[in-house]
Design a protein around this motif. Sequence first.
Motif, PDB file in Angstrom:
ATOM      1  N   VAL A  20     -18.745  25.922 -17.124  1.00  7.51           N
ATOM      2  CA  VAL A  20     -19.082  27.309 -17.470  1.00  7.51           C
ATOM      3  C   VAL A  20     -19.996  27.979 -16.442  1.00  7.51           C
ATOM      4  O   VAL A  20     -20.432  29.104 -16.646  1.00  7.51           O
ATOM      5  N   ARG A  21     -20.280  27.294 -15.353  1.00  9.99           N
ATOM      6  CA  ARG A  21     -21.136  27.890 -14.326  1.00  9.99           C
ATOM      7  C   ARG A  21     -20.496  29.148 -13.772  1.00  9.99           C
ATOM      8  O   ARG A  21     -19.283  29.236 -13.620  1.00  9.99           O
ATOM      9  N   GLY A  22     -21.319  30.143 -13.516  1.00 13.07           N
ATOM     10  CA  GLY A  22     -20.842  31.407 -12.976  1.00 13.07           C
ATOM     11  C   GLY A  22     -20.367  32.388 -14.035  1.00 13.07           C
ATOM     12  O   GLY A  22     -19.907  33.475 -13.708  1.00 13.07           O
ATOM     13  N   GLN A  23     -20.523  32.014 -15.308  1.00 10.36           N
ATOM     14  CA  GLN A  23     -20.073  32.879 -16.403  1.00 10.36           C
ATOM     15  C   GLN A  23     -21.232  33.530 -17.153  1.00 10.36           C
ATOM     16  O   GLN A  23     -21.026  34.147 -18.198  1.00 10.36           O
ATOM     17  N   GLY A  24     -22.448  33.356 -16.655  1.00 15.33           N
ATOM     18  CA  GLY A  24     -23.597  33.980 -17.308  1.00 15.33           C
ATOM     19  C   GLY A  24     -24.227  33.163 -18.416  1.00 15.33           C
ATOM     20  O   GLY A  24     -25.172  33.616 -19.060  1.00 15.33           O
ATOM     21  N   ALA A  55     -28.791  27.353  -6.750  1.00 10.35           N
ATOM     22  CA  ALA A  55     -28.300  28.215  -7.828  1.00 10.35           C
ATOM     23  C   ALA A  55     -29.304  28.253  -8.978  1.00 10.35           C
ATOM     24  O   ALA A  55     -29.581  29.320  -9.535  1.00 10.35           O
ATOM     25  N   ALA A  56     -29.855  27.105  -9.315  1.00 16.38           N
ATOM     26  CA  ALA A  56     -30.855  27.055 -10.386  1.00 16.38           C
ATOM     27  C   ALA A  56     -32.109  27.822  -9.983  1.00 16.38           C
ATOM     28  O   ALA A  56     -32.642  28.608 -10.764  1.00 16.38           O
TER      29      ALA A  56
END
Length: 90
Positions: A20-24, A55-56
């Motif tokens: 689900v990364r990149g989905q908010g 990213a984190a």
Amino acid sequence: GPRESDGMSRLRWFIVSSAVRGQGVGMRLITTVVQQAKEQRYRGIYLTTFEGLDAAAALYEKMGFVVSSERETDQWSGGVSEQRFTLSFD
């Protein structure tokens, strides 16, 4: 996390599935954490992570966290630079 003696809350194990990364999802989760900490009247939140998790780090910084300390550590057998991010509500 439990209230520390300085009134700060500790966020532990903030991990988002790669599916689900990149989905908010991470932003929604961290926003909820911050709202709950404010409702509980903490002075702020801190978390520890490793340098290089860009990213984190970008997510934390977008929420207003700042790197409050860094140190070299071998806690996980590999030698990393541990970073403490802090968000103060004061």
